[in-house]
Design an enzyme around this catalytic site. Structure first.
Site, PDB file in Angstrom:
ATOM      1  N   PHE A  40       0.806  -1.222  -0.303  1.00 45.55           N
ATOM      2  CA  PHE A  40      -0.180   0.223   0.092  1.00 45.55           C
ATOM      3  C   PHE A  40       0.834   1.236   0.387  1.00 45.55           C
ATOM      4  O   PHE A  40       1.816   1.140   1.043  1.00 45.55           O
ATOM      5  CB  PHE A  40      -0.699   0.462   0.973  1.00 45.55           C
ATOM      6  N   CYS A  79      -6.224  15.447   0.787  1.00 41.49           N
ATOM      7  CA  CYS A  79      -7.520  14.874  -0.018  1.00 41.49           C
ATOM      8  C   CYS A  79      -7.697  15.947   0.067  1.00 41.49           C
ATOM      9  O   CYS A  79      -7.927  16.962   0.955  1.00 41.49           O
ATOM     10  CB  CYS A  79      -8.412  13.776   1.052  1.00 41.49           C
ATOM     11  N   CYS A 111     -14.170  14.112   4.797  1.00 38.74           N
ATOM     12  CA  CYS A 111     -15.337  13.081   5.402  1.00 38.74           C
ATOM     13  C   CYS A 111     -15.587  12.799   6.546  1.00 38.74           C
ATOM     14  O   CYS A 111     -14.036  12.462   7.241  1.00 38.74           O
ATOM     15  CB  CYS A 111     -14.776  11.760   3.892  1.00 38.74           C
ATOM     16  N   CYS A 145     -13.744   9.378   7.760  1.00 39.22           N
ATOM     17  CA  CYS A 145     -11.943   9.165   6.977  1.00 39.22           C
ATOM     18  C   CYS A 145     -10.809   8.168   8.719  1.00 39.22           C
ATOM     19  O   CYS A 145     -11.538   9.441   9.129  1.00 39.22           O
ATOM     20  CB  CYS A 145     -10.832  10.638   6.490  1.00 39.22           C
ATOM     21  N   ASP A 146     -10.202   7.695   8.714  1.00 40.78           N
ATOM     22  CA  ASP A 146      -9.453   7.235   9.618  1.00 40.78           C
ATOM     23  C   ASP A 146      -8.052   7.499   8.866  1.00 40.78           C
ATOM     24  O   ASP A 146      -7.493   6.445   9.573  1.00 40.78           O
ATOM     25  CB  ASP A 146      -9.521   5.252   9.879  1.00 40.78           C
ATOM     26  N   THR A 147      -7.641   8.197   8.337  1.00 40.35           N
ATOM     27  CA  THR A 147      -6.795   8.474   7.604  1.00 40.35           C
ATOM     28  C   THR A 147      -5.914   9.526   8.724  1.00 40.35           C
ATOM     29  O   THR A 147      -6.563  10.540   8.471  1.00 40.35           O
ATOM     30  CB  THR A 147      -6.508   8.335   6.376  1.00 40.35           C
ATOM     31  N   GLU A 153      -7.007   2.920  -5.564  1.00 39.33           N
ATOM     32  CA  GLU A 153      -8.051   3.124  -4.968  1.00 39.33           C
ATOM     33  C   GLU A 153      -8.558   4.788  -5.294  1.00 39.33           C
ATOM     34  O   GLU A 153      -7.996   5.656  -3.746  1.00 39.33           O
ATOM     35  CB  GLU A 153      -8.587   3.340  -3.132  1.00 39.33           C
ATOM     36  N   HIS A 183      -9.804  -5.749   7.775  1.00 40.58           N
ATOM     37  CA  HIS A 183      -8.534  -5.492   7.887  1.00 40.58           C
ATOM     38  C   HIS A 183      -8.650  -5.145   9.537  1.00 40.58           C
ATOM     39  O   HIS A 183      -8.240  -5.714  10.804  1.00 40.58           O
ATOM     40  CB  HIS A 183      -7.555  -4.809   7.224  1.00 40.58           C
TER      41      HIS A 183
END
Length: 188
Positions: A24, A30, A34, A37-39, A93, A182
């Site tokens: 990855f 971004c 959102c 969002c978990d980033t 993605e 995951h």
């Protein structure tokens, strides 16, 4: 130079390629904000195309997933060509709000949010479901349709959304259930 949040090796946890070993490459930044969002986009390392490819080549899988954030904000034809020359199968993605760069992308997963799409092709349409009106996705052509219950961080609400997602899929069988496996098995 590209702003890279992280490069790691794991199993694809979502969508039709769930369980596939992959490298990855998570791009920082971004254009959408959102709530689910978990980033973490606050930390990143600036890397050249060559440094990214070198990092990718440290892992045994030939599948590379370009993700983010929103990779199309930084992704270039040059990086795609270098990954292809290194015999990597490139998946991406994207939220679909920017056109794809020219170059070899073998699989495109589009997870649209609340902005217009500007994407030329979609292999997998993956919608994060929260009970919203799904008719907005009726005209989008894809090879595979995934519906993924939104992870709100609240176990009770998540169970409700999961049940709504399952019911929607039973009533609209073109969609398939995508779970964030995951998270379920405790890997990145």
């Amino acid at each position: 130079m590209k702003r890279i949040n992280e490069i790691f090796y794991s199993l694809q946890g979502e969508g039709c390629h769930t369980g596939t070993p992959a490298v990855f490459v998570r791009f920082a930044g971004c254009n959408l904000k959102c709530s689910f969002c978990d980033t973490d986009f606050s930390s990143y390392t600036e890397m050249s195309d060559e440094e990214i490819v070198d990092a990718v080549l440290k892992y045994p899988s030939n599948v590379v997933i370009l993700t983010g954030g929103e990779p199309t904000q930084q992704l270039t034809t040059s990086l795609l060509e270098k990954l292809h020359a290194a015999n990597r199968v490139v998946h991406m993605e994207t939220n679909g709000t920017h056109p794809l760069p020219d170059g070899p992308i073998h699989w495109v997963t589009c997870s649209p949010k609340y902005a217009p799409l500007h994407i030329q092709r979609i292999d997998e349409l993956k919608v994060v479901y929260q009970g919203q009106d799904m008719t907005q996705y009726d005209g989008i052509q894809a090879s595979y349709y995934s519906l993924q219950p939104c992870d709100t961080g609240d176990a009770v609400k998540n169970r409700e959304i999961l049940q709504q997602t399952i019911q929607y899929i039973l009533e609209h069988p073109k969609w398939k259930l995508s779970l964030q496996t995951h998270k379920m098995v405790g890997i990145q």
